[in-house]
Design a protein around this motif. Sequence first.
Motif, PDB file in Angstrom:
ATOM      1  N   GLN A   1     -10.468   5.079  -5.458  1.00 24.83           N
ATOM      2  CA  GLN A   1     -11.873   4.683  -5.488  1.00 24.83           C
ATOM      3  C   GLN A   1     -12.664   5.541  -4.507  1.00 24.83           C
ATOM      4  OE1 GLN A   1     -13.331   0.808  -3.665  1.00 24.83           O
ATOM      5  NE2 GLN A   1     -13.218   0.242  -5.813  1.00 24.83           N
ATOM      6  N   HIS A   2     -13.788   6.104  -4.988  1.00 24.94           N
ATOM      7  CA  HIS A   2     -14.734   6.777  -4.086  1.00 24.94           C
ATOM      8  C   HIS A   2     -16.126   6.636  -4.664  1.00 24.94           C
ATOM      9  CE1 HIS A   2     -15.670  10.549  -6.371  1.00 24.94           C
ATOM     10  NE2 HIS A   2     -14.524  10.272  -6.943  1.00 24.94           N
TER      11      HIS A   2
ATOM     12  N   ASN B   1       0.838  -1.199   0.000  1.00 28.90           N
ATOM     13  CA  ASN B   1       0.000   0.000   0.000  1.00 28.90           C
ATOM     14  C   ASN B   1       0.875   1.253   0.000  1.00 28.90           C
ATOM     15  OD1 ASN B   1      -2.664  -1.091   0.095  1.00 28.90           O
ATOM     16  ND2 ASN B   1      -2.304  -1.708   2.204  1.00 28.90           N
TER      17      ASN B   1
ATOM     18  N   GLY C   1      -5.310  -1.915  -0.040  1.00 30.05           N
ATOM     19  CA  GLY C   1      -5.941  -0.607  -0.051  1.00 30.05           C
ATOM     20  C   GLY C   1      -5.862   0.108   1.291  1.00 30.05           C
ATOM     21  N   VAL C   2      -5.782   1.431   1.236  1.00 31.24           N
ATOM     22  CA  VAL C   2      -5.823   2.262   2.444  1.00 31.24           C
ATOM     23  C   VAL C   2      -6.961   3.261   2.284  1.00 31.24           C
ATOM     24  CG1 VAL C   2      -3.434   2.027   3.176  1.00 31.24           C
ATOM     25  CG2 VAL C   2      -3.993   3.702   1.424  1.00 31.24           C
ATOM     26  N   ASN C   3      -7.597   3.616   3.412  1.00 35.49           N
ATOM     27  CA  ASN C   3      -8.787   4.474   3.395  1.00 35.49           C
ATOM     28  C   ASN C   3      -8.554   5.753   4.193  1.00 35.49           C
ATOM     29  OD1 ASN C   3     -10.629   2.525   2.097  1.00 35.49           O
ATOM     30  ND2 ASN C   3     -10.340   1.373   3.984  1.00 35.49           N
TER      31      ASN C   3
ATOM     32  N   THR D   1     -15.430   9.044   1.479  1.00 34.63           N
ATOM     33  CA  THR D   1     -14.421   8.049   1.836  1.00 34.63           C
ATOM     34  C   THR D   1     -13.649   7.673   0.582  1.00 34.63           C
ATOM     35  OG1 THR D   1     -15.726   7.171   3.664  1.00 34.63           O
ATOM     36  CG2 THR D   1     -14.015   5.745   2.767  1.00 34.63           C
TER      37      THR D   1
ATOM     38  N   PHE E   1      -5.547   2.125  -3.924  1.00 37.41           N
ATOM     39  CA  PHE E   1      -4.899   0.836  -4.156  1.00 37.41           C
ATOM     40  C   PHE E   1      -3.627   1.043  -4.982  1.00 37.41           C
ATOM     41  CE2 PHE E   1      -9.486   0.063  -3.993  1.00 37.41           C
ATOM     42  CZ  PHE E   1      -9.585  -0.967  -3.082  1.00 37.41           C
TER      43      PHE E   1
ATOM     44  N   THR F   1     -10.525   5.315  -1.095  1.00 39.00           N
ATOM     45  CA  THR F   1      -9.668   4.131  -0.937  1.00 39.00           C
ATOM     46  C   THR F   1      -8.626   4.162  -2.047  1.00 39.00           C
ATOM     47  OG1 THR F   1     -11.508   2.859  -0.032  1.00 39.00           O
ATOM     48  CG2 THR F   1      -9.600   1.620  -0.780  1.00 39.00           C
TER      49      THR F   1
END
Length: 311
Positions: A225-226, A195, A270-272, A256, A260, A258
């Motif tokens: 990604q949102h 990540n 993945g990190v959020n 939020t 990848f 994410t």
Amino acid sequence: MEKQMKAAAPPNPDNFTSTGQNETSITLQWNEVNDNDVRSSGVNITAVTAPPNPDNFTSTGQDETSITLQWYEVNDNVSFILQYDDTEINITAPDGDGGVTHTVSSLTAATKYTFTLFSVFEDVRSSGVSITAVTAPPNTRSFRSTGQNETSITLQWNEVNDNISFILQYDDTEINITYSKHSGVNITAVNAPPNTDNFTSMGQNETSITLQWNEVNYNITLILQHNDTDINITAPDGDGGVTHTVSSLTAATKYTFTLFSVFEDVRSSGVNISAVTAPPNPDNFTSTGQNETSITLQWNEVNDNVSFILH
């Protein structure tokens, strides 16, 4: 005066038999007697029509040594014969309406079988329905890892037979594999990339949020990604931080995100982070009155979640 003689009745026909039937007809046969039109005393036989074929004859499952078959019952008086290879199995329909299930066991793995199912009434068979089904192949033998480096893992296993291909599954990925040699199969699979570090929100306005993170390496791309949106991002040349602004957002909204890392189509876990857009300015900000020690200000409320700071 001549006395009139009454004609004698002819003999009954010989060999009066049923020679065949289907679902709607019966064929009868006998030997001819002569051309006389006078009736004999008559002979009787009993014959039955063939039962209908069972409906919805299907294969519902299999493993390495068995295949499960299913069909609908015809009626309470009809039994079944299941035929495959040189084997015939007599099956009595269960009480009640509905489906009939039968598992054929002691089969050979990775083999195609043709099954023919007959309805049987009074020893008369229907025409029969046929399906083809296969047993599952055996698992591969000696599946093992034979080597790895920083970005790949080499796997090896023994082949099953010439008609078997393979599916290699890891994480959420499936790889279809065919082989061309008989001493085993080798493939190279990649590790998931790490990540990204320091994924943060560094600024926003009413319709956009700016995000930043540290680059992983030159071979890694990124997917941000949102909501239901995926954004593909190519890392810039050189080390350091990567900055990306997500626009066309809604004011005063929490999002939020994410992020990848992606290498050879393999994603990291993945990190959020969560970040919010700025609220809109209040409307109609005006002075509505004053005295020697105070000023009264007025404006329109934005929404229930917005508070205010007065400078």
